[in-house]
Design a protein around this motif. Structure first.
Motif, PDB file in Angstrom:
ATOM      1  N   GLU A   1      27.517  79.309  50.028  1.00  0.00           N
ATOM      2  CA  GLU A   1      27.310  79.830  48.671  1.00  0.00           C
ATOM      3  C   GLU A   1      28.634  80.215  48.024  1.00  0.00           C
ATOM      4  O   GLU A   1      28.848  79.974  46.829  1.00  0.00           O
ATOM      5  N   ARG A   2      29.548  80.777  48.819  1.00  0.00           N
ATOM      6  CA  ARG A   2      30.872  81.111  48.271  1.00  0.00           C
ATOM      7  C   ARG A   2      31.623  79.843  47.865  1.00  0.00           C
ATOM      8  O   ARG A   2      32.316  79.820  46.840  1.00  0.00           O
ATOM      9  N   ALA A   3      31.490  78.787  48.660  1.00  0.00           N
ATOM     10  CA  ALA A   3      32.168  77.535  48.333  1.00  0.00           C
ATOM     11  C   ALA A   3      31.617  76.930  47.046  1.00  0.00           C
ATOM     12  O   ALA A   3      32.378  76.419  46.209  1.00  0.00           O
ATOM     13  N   LEU A   4      30.304  76.975  46.860  1.00  0.00           N
ATOM     14  CA  LEU A   4      29.720  76.464  45.627  1.00  0.00           C
ATOM     15  C   LEU A   4      30.202  77.273  44.429  1.00  0.00           C
ATOM     16  O   LEU A   4      30.537  76.712  43.375  1.00  0.00           O
ATOM     17  N   THR A   5      30.266  78.585  44.595  1.00  0.00           N
ATOM     18  CA  THR A   5      30.748  79.439  43.517  1.00  0.00           C
ATOM     19  C   THR A   5      32.190  79.116  43.166  1.00  0.00           C
ATOM     20  O   THR A   5      32.600  79.182  41.995  1.00  0.00           O
ATOM     21  N   ALA A   6      32.985  78.752  44.165  1.00  0.00           N
ATOM     22  CA  ALA A   6      34.398  78.429  43.952  1.00  0.00           C
ATOM     23  C   ALA A   6      34.607  77.045  43.355  1.00  0.00           C
ATOM     24  O   ALA A   6      35.744  76.674  43.055  1.00  0.00           O
ATOM     25  N   GLY A   7      33.524  76.273  43.204  1.00  0.00           N
ATOM     26  CA  GLY A   7      33.640  74.978  42.553  1.00  0.00           C
ATOM     27  C   GLY A   7      33.342  73.773  43.408  1.00  0.00           C
ATOM     28  O   GLY A   7      33.415  72.639  42.917  1.00  0.00           O
ATOM     29  N   ALA A   8      33.037  73.963  44.688  1.00  0.00           N
ATOM     30  CA  ALA A   8      32.668  72.822  45.518  1.00  0.00           C
ATOM     31  C   ALA A   8      31.361  72.223  45.021  1.00  0.00           C
ATOM     32  O   ALA A   8      30.464  72.943  44.551  1.00  0.00           O
ATOM     33  N   ASP A   9      31.241  70.911  45.132  1.00  0.00           N
ATOM     34  CA  ASP A   9      30.006  70.228  44.773  1.00  0.00           C
ATOM     35  C   ASP A   9      29.049  70.136  45.953  1.00  0.00           C
ATOM     36  O   ASP A   9      27.835  70.150  45.775  1.00  0.00           O
ATOM     37  N   LEU A  10      29.614  70.011  47.155  1.00  0.00           N
ATOM     38  CA  LEU A  10      28.835  69.954  48.385  1.00  0.00           C
ATOM     39  C   LEU A  10      29.569  70.777  49.431  1.00  0.00           C
ATOM     40  O   LEU A  10      30.774  71.035  49.309  1.00  0.00           O
ATOM     41  N   VAL A  11      28.837  71.180  50.474  1.00  0.00           N
ATOM     42  CA  VAL A  11      29.422  72.009  51.519  1.00  0.00           C
ATOM     43  C   VAL A  11      29.155  71.359  52.871  1.00  0.00           C
ATOM     44  O   VAL A  11      28.010  71.014  53.192  1.00  0.00           O
ATOM     45  N   ALA A  12      30.219  71.168  53.648  1.00  0.00           N
ATOM     46  CA  ALA A  12      30.108  70.578  54.976  1.00  0.00           C
ATOM     47  C   ALA A  12      30.148  71.677  56.029  1.00  0.00           C
ATOM     48  O   ALA A  12      31.042  72.531  56.009  1.00  0.00           O
ATOM     49  N   LEU A  13      29.193  71.649  56.938  1.00  0.00           N
ATOM     50  CA  LEU A  13      29.170  72.560  58.075  1.00  0.00           C
ATOM     51  C   LEU A  13      29.175  71.723  59.347  1.00  0.00           C
ATOM     52  O   LEU A  13      28.567  70.652  59.400  1.00  0.00           O
ATOM     53  N   GLY A  14      29.856  72.229  60.367  1.00  0.00           N
ATOM     54  CA  GLY A  14      29.968  71.492  61.612  1.00  0.00           C
ATOM     55  C   GLY A  14      29.199  72.118  62.743  1.00  0.00           C
ATOM     56  O   GLY A  14      28.066  71.741  63.040  1.00  0.00           O
ATOM     57  N   ARG A  15      29.786  73.124  63.380  1.00  0.00           N
ATOM     58  CA  ARG A  15      29.210  73.692  64.590  1.00  0.00           C
ATOM     59  C   ARG A  15      27.758  74.157  64.443  1.00  0.00           C
ATOM     60  O   ARG A  15      26.967  73.995  65.393  1.00  0.00           O
TER      61      ARG A  15
END
Length: 371
Positions: free
Chosen positions: A309-323
């Protein structure tokens, strides 16, 4: 065109010409499960199909050539057997309703003759990887790599384009060129690994040149709408040091922007940093953020929702998670519903293995409910 008004991971998204069900990306993670010869295995098809509810899967790093191999049991994408193996994987993902890009990674100096069929690794400059490397016979000192000639650079670029064509032939929706985390293309960007005095070193323009040439060649081979690029501006893994990231990465984006790539993927993204804001402002298409937990590692015990959610607020269009995807094949549903997040088991292998343990045996919510 970007989707900077997104407020939820669970809104639809678009990358290139590809429509995605949500904005959650499964980040590429090597699990060392390929057969000797770099051929993907049937259990790899099961593993990725289990995680097909991610909006996009970026499949693990695959080598474009024998000399590009990094560690034991890493997949490749440079011969017909590997293409056939990946076709089983992409077919299983598509049958489960998923979308998949395949990451292409050349290890550069991160390699060893014991892992590369006897070949000496290559790199921008003859500077060995500190700390050594894992091989089938244990941890070994990394050799001094052979410096790539101009002819070698052209051949390596062609290896990337051939690998991209193979990935599309294998059924992938697109490819991600890996220029992050200390591997070959990242080695060209970094002052700690690139001491060249020709047109591919020295200045910022020289150090970004090979990355831009590879990205342009791959995009020309398979289409820019099928091509993404991964970078890691703040990650010092594998002996990487950047003297000038605030100048270098904007210059790289300037060189890449005319190509029209489908996306830029920022690994270990410090989404509150001025550099991230600058890159978001400069990048004209979709931006994927793989958010850092604040200590340089993208690991989120809560499953990553707050960081996403913080990444989207900062302007990311999509968020990648790994572990979080390792132990939660249905991570998208768990995050959407607020269900508990499975921890990674300490009694199961994270890398390698000969059976399902620690790989395809993590329970989904549906399986728990049935039991």
């Amino acid at each position: 065109m970007t989707n900077t008004t997104a407020t939820s991971l669970f809104e639809p998204a678009r990358i290139g010409a590809l429509d995605l069900a949500n904005r959650l990306v499964m980040a590429p993670m090597s699990r060392n499960r390929a057969r000797p010869g770099g051929v993907p295995t049937p259990i790899m098809a099961e593993y990725y199909a289990q995680r097909a509810t991610a909006g996009l899967i970026v499949a693990e790093a695959s080598s474009p050539s024998r000399v590009g191999y990094t560690y034991p049991d890493i997949p490749g994408i440079f011969d017909d057997a590997q293409v056939a193996g990946w076709r089983r994987v992409t077919g299983a993902v598509a049958a489960a309703g998923g979308r998949m890009f395949l990451q292409i990674e050349h290890g550069g100096r991160i390699g060893h003759p014991d892992n590369n069929g006897g070949l000496v690794p290559v790199a921008p400059s003859p500077i060995a990887l500190p700390g050594g490397i894992h091989t089938p016979t244990g941890h070994r000192d990394a050799p001094v790599p052979r410096e790539l000639t101009i002819a070698d650079l052209h051949a390596t670029r062609d290896d990337f384009t051939a690998a991209a064509r193979n990935a599309i032939r294998a059924g992938a929706d697109g490819v991600e060129v890996h220029a992050a985390n200390g591997y070959l293309l990242n080695q060209f960007l970094a002052t700690s690994t690139n001491r060249r005095i020709d047109a591919y070193g020295g200045s910022v323009a020289g150090r970004v040149r090979f990355v831009a040439e590879v990205a342009e060649a791959v995009a020309a081979a398979v289409g820019p709408e099928r091509t993404g690029l991964r970078i890691s501006p703040t990650n010092a893994i594998n002996g990487i040091h950047m003297d000038d990231p605030e100048r270098l990465f904007p210059a790289l984006l300037d060189a890449l922007a005319p190509i029209g790539l489908a996306y830029l993927h920022i690994a270990y993204a410090e989404t509150a940093s001025p550099l991230f804001a600058d890159l978001r402002r400069l990048w004209p298409s979709a931006l994927i953020a793989n958010p850092s937990a604040g200590d340089g590692r993208p690991f989120h015990p809560d499953g990553g929702l707050a960081a996403a959610e913080r990444a989207l607020t900062a302007g990311a269009d999509l968020v990648a998670l790994g572990r979080p995807f390792i132990a939660n094949p249905d991570l998208a549903e768990r995050l959407r519903t607020g269900a508990p997040i499975n921890p990674i088991r300490e009694d199961a292998p994270l890398y390698g293995g000969v059976d399902a343990r620690g790989y395809t045996d993590y329970p989904t919510l549906g399986k728990v409910a049935a039991q």
